[in-house]
Design an enzyme around this catalytic site. Structure first.
Site, PDB file in Angstrom:
ATOM      1  N   ASP A 158      -8.083  -6.797   1.988  1.00  0.00           N
ATOM      2  CA  ASP A 158      -6.990  -7.043   3.252  1.00  0.00           C
ATOM      3  C   ASP A 158      -7.596  -6.344   4.256  1.00  0.00           C
ATOM      4  O   ASP A 158      -8.612  -5.369   4.251  1.00  0.00           O
ATOM      5  CB  ASP A 158      -5.583  -6.272   2.757  1.00  0.00           C
ATOM      6  CG  ASP A 158      -5.870  -4.772   3.080  1.00  0.00           C
ATOM      7  OD1 ASP A 158      -5.288  -3.974   3.829  1.00  0.00           O
ATOM      8  OD2 ASP A 158      -6.378  -4.131   2.043  1.00  0.00           O
ATOM      9  N   ASP A 179      -2.356   8.409  -3.295  1.00  0.00           N
ATOM     10  CA  ASP A 179      -3.581   8.980  -3.274  1.00  0.00           C
ATOM     11  C   ASP A 179      -3.778   9.826  -1.750  1.00  0.00           C
ATOM     12  O   ASP A 179      -3.074   9.601  -1.007  1.00  0.00           O
ATOM     13  CB  ASP A 179      -4.823   7.915  -3.415  1.00  0.00           C
ATOM     14  CG  ASP A 179      -4.889   7.056  -2.343  1.00  0.00           C
ATOM     15  OD1 ASP A 179      -3.991   6.819  -1.697  1.00  0.00           O
ATOM     16  OD2 ASP A 179      -6.017   6.600  -2.383  1.00  0.00           O
ATOM     17  N   ASP A 235       0.813  -1.112  -0.004  1.00  0.00           N
ATOM     18  CA  ASP A 235       0.117   0.069  -0.204  1.00  0.00           C
ATOM     19  C   ASP A 235       0.957   1.159   0.060  1.00  0.00           C
ATOM     20  O   ASP A 235       1.874   1.143   0.476  1.00  0.00           O
ATOM     21  CB  ASP A 235      -0.947  -0.156   0.957  1.00  0.00           C
ATOM     22  CG  ASP A 235      -1.155   0.864   2.035  1.00  0.00           C
ATOM     23  OD1 ASP A 235      -0.494   1.984   1.624  1.00  0.00           O
ATOM     24  OD2 ASP A 235      -1.862   1.059   3.071  1.00  0.00           O
ATOM     25  N   SER A 236       0.300   2.351  -0.607  1.00  0.00           N
ATOM     26  CA  SER A 236       1.378   3.478  -0.883  1.00  0.00           C
ATOM     27  C   SER A 236       1.585   4.399   0.157  1.00  0.00           C
ATOM     28  O   SER A 236       2.510   5.170  -0.106  1.00  0.00           O
ATOM     29  CB  SER A 236       0.756   4.322  -1.934  1.00  0.00           C
ATOM     30  OG  SER A 236      -0.346   4.892  -1.532  1.00  0.00           O
ATOM     31  N   GLY A 237       1.077   4.169   1.287  1.00  0.00           N
ATOM     32  CA  GLY A 237       1.568   5.231   2.449  1.00  0.00           C
ATOM     33  C   GLY A 237       0.236   6.062   2.449  1.00  0.00           C
ATOM     34  O   GLY A 237       0.210   7.075   3.633  1.00  0.00           O
ATOM     35  N   GLY A 238      -0.426   6.204   1.612  1.00  0.00           N
ATOM     36  CA  GLY A 238      -1.650   7.267   1.774  1.00  0.00           C
ATOM     37  C   GLY A 238      -2.489   7.162   2.718  1.00  0.00           C
ATOM     38  O   GLY A 238      -2.799   8.180   3.395  1.00  0.00           O
ATOM     39  N   TYR A 239      -2.957   5.850   3.265  1.00  0.00           N
ATOM     40  CA  TYR A 239      -3.580   5.754   4.341  1.00  0.00           C
ATOM     41  C   TYR A 239      -2.864   6.160   5.717  1.00  0.00           C
ATOM     42  O   TYR A 239      -3.421   6.992   6.700  1.00  0.00           O
ATOM     43  CB  TYR A 239      -4.195   4.177   4.270  1.00  0.00           C
ATOM     44  CG  TYR A 239      -5.078   4.048   5.820  1.00  0.00           C
ATOM     45  CD1 TYR A 239      -6.446   4.554   5.621  1.00  0.00           C
ATOM     46  CD2 TYR A 239      -4.588   3.456   7.119  1.00  0.00           C
ATOM     47  CE1 TYR A 239      -7.423   4.315   6.668  1.00  0.00           C
ATOM     48  CE2 TYR A 239      -5.504   3.402   8.081  1.00  0.00           C
ATOM     49  CZ  TYR A 239      -7.004   3.897   7.993  1.00  0.00           C
ATOM     50  OH  TYR A 239      -7.669   3.331   8.853  1.00  0.00           O
ATOM     51  N   GLY A 272     -10.807   4.436   0.385  1.00  0.00           N
ATOM     52  CA  GLY A 272     -11.472   5.407   1.080  1.00  0.00           C
ATOM     53  C   GLY A 272     -12.696   5.124   1.835  1.00  0.00           C
ATOM     54  O   GLY A 272     -13.666   5.796   2.107  1.00  0.00           O
ATOM     55  N   GLN A 304     -11.070   7.150  -5.426  1.00  0.00           N
ATOM     56  CA  GLN A 304     -11.712   7.807  -4.224  1.00  0.00           C
ATOM     57  C   GLN A 304     -13.131   8.501  -4.499  1.00  0.00           C
ATOM     58  O   GLN A 304     -13.673   8.238  -5.385  1.00  0.00           O
ATOM     59  CB  GLN A 304     -10.648   8.808  -3.791  1.00  0.00           C
ATOM     60  CG  GLN A 304      -9.207   8.147  -3.556  1.00  0.00           C
ATOM     61  CD  GLN A 304      -9.601   7.457  -1.815  1.00  0.00           C
ATOM     62  OE1 GLN A 304     -10.714   7.491  -1.318  1.00  0.00           O
ATOM     63  NE2 GLN A 304      -8.443   6.707  -1.572  1.00  0.00           N
ATOM     64  N   HIS A 325      -5.089 -19.013  13.981  1.00  0.00           N
ATOM     65  CA  HIS A 325      -6.451 -19.263  13.859  1.00  0.00           C
ATOM     66  C   HIS A 325      -7.364 -18.463  13.016  1.00  0.00           C
ATOM     67  O   HIS A 325      -8.156 -18.641  11.957  1.00  0.00           O
ATOM     68  CB  HIS A 325      -7.314 -19.717  15.132  1.00  0.00           C
ATOM     69  CG  HIS A 325      -8.493 -19.795  14.995  1.00  0.00           C
ATOM     70  ND1 HIS A 325      -9.293 -20.758  14.665  1.00  0.00           N
ATOM     71  CD2 HIS A 325      -9.767 -18.602  15.135  1.00  0.00           C
ATOM     72  CE1 HIS A 325     -10.597 -20.442  14.406  1.00  0.00           C
ATOM     73  NE2 HIS A 325     -10.974 -19.254  14.624  1.00  0.00           N
TER      74      HIS A 325
END
Length: 376
Positions: free
Chosen positions: A271, A146, A92-96, A221, A194, A340
């Protein structure tokens, strides 16, 4: 990267497919365990492969950039060599993460300036630099940079942010297309839709993303606090626009019920940190429903954690033993519960795949949504 659809469901938009990467095949629908800093928390690579049956895992650009750092990753030969995972990886690009650092970052057209959550040091992520970082990390599937808008979000802000995300996407594609992978295998770039919870913005974003004609597309988003029904509404709208012959990835989702309902809308990849994070707090997802293993009722229940699920940890260890470990704050509790829960998530999407191929998905899904959501 290649994507083949092998079966579709006649009563929904669910489909079973195969993504082919240089590190192996991913059978969809698929759930991807989150390995933020190069490790799925409390889980060995051998368990991921042999017990959980994971086919692809995640890494995170922001976290890996800060620790261990690009120098170490490049010397190692990329993340696959560094952590010993020889199957596909998505970053993931780090946007979050930038979104979640609201108090310590500034967003401008050039990119994002932020301060490290570790030592307060100042850093800048531009769309170009994020592509370079992900080249060095070496994931098979990398994400465009993004801005993930919060919920709630004013229309005006969402509109402005969306336009910038699309301009950033052009810059991401230009940098990605003008560079090569560093380790002798192909990488693939996914754009991200988005638009917050506004139908017209989501529609526009899905159309713009489609026009870039990349090998797969992501929906971002969502699952940031909006009601579940709103998430499904936006997902359905976007899936109807995104190309049917390319994989669709719904980022950061979610509960077992979220996943089953979103598969029915046409999503292929998922994910979420939920299975591992909840595991560390004693919340178990099982084939019969949800268990809070800390509850007194499990104190002398010596039956397996989940006999129906199968697998080593779920059948070897009893509920009483896992409860004892958790109450005693033993590290082994997190390991057993995490393995588990992830085994369950991979089982769930595997079952969905089989039911799509059999032509019985919708009926099975309707029953399973109730079953896996009930508290035991």
């Amino acid at each position: 990267m290649k994507f083949d659809i092998q079966a579709t469901d006649s009563q929904s938009n669910a489909r079973a497919g195969e993504i082919t990467t240089d590190h192996g095949i991913i059978q969809t629908p698929i759930f991807m365990p989150v390995g933020t800093v190069g490790s799925v928390k409390a889980v060995h690579q051998r368990e991921l492969e042999n017990d959980i049956k994971a086919q692809i895992i995640l890494g995170n650009t922001y976290h890996l950039y800060l620790r261990p750092g690009l120098n170490v990753l490049q010397k190692a030969g990329g993340l696959h060599k560094f952590n010993g995972w020889n199957h596909p990886i998505l970053t993931d690009s780090g946007g979050y993460q930038v979104y979640s650092l609201a108090n310590t970052r500034k967003i401008k057209e050039e990119g994002v300036t932020f301060r490290s959550h570790i030592d307060g040091s100042k850093h800048i992520f531009s769309p170009e630099y994020v592509m370079d970082i992900q080249r060095i990390i070496g994931a098979d599937i990398i994400m465009a940079f993004d801005e993930c808008t919060p919920y709630p979000c004013e229309y005006g802000y969402a509109r402005k942010s969306l336009d910038m995300t699309h301009r950033w996407l052009r810059r991401c594609c230009d940098r990605f297309d003008s560079t090569e992978g560093l380790y002798g295998y192909q990488q693939t770039l996914f754009p991200i839709v988005q638009g917050s919870v506004y139908k017209d913005l989501r529609k526009q974003s899905a159309e713009v993303i489609t026009s870039f004609e990349r090998e797969g597309n992501a929906i971002g988003g969502l699952s940031v606090g909006e009601p579940a029904e709103m998430m499904y509404e936006m997902t359905e709208l976007v899936c109807d626009i995104l190309p049917k012959d390319k994989p669709r990835y719904l980022m950061g989702v979610g509960t077992p019920a979220n996943i089953l309902k979103s598969i029915a809308l046409g999503v292929d990849m998922f994910d979420c940190v939920m299975p591992t994070r909840n595991a560390r707090h004693g919340l178990l997802f099982t084939t019969q429903g949800i268990i809070n293993i800390k509850n007194e009722k499990w104190k002398d229940d010596f039956s397996p954690i989940d006999e129906t699920l199968g697998g080593y940890v779920s059948t070897f260890h009893s509920k009483a033993y896992l409860r004892h470990l958790l109450i005693s704050q033993e590290y082994l509790a997190a390991q057993i519960a995490s393995v588990h829960n992830l085994t369950f998530y991979l089982w769930l999407v595997g079952q969905a795949r089989e039911k799509i191929k059999e032509g019985t998905f919708t009926e099975w899904k309707n029953q399973m949504v109730k079953q896996v959501s009930q508290r035991l």
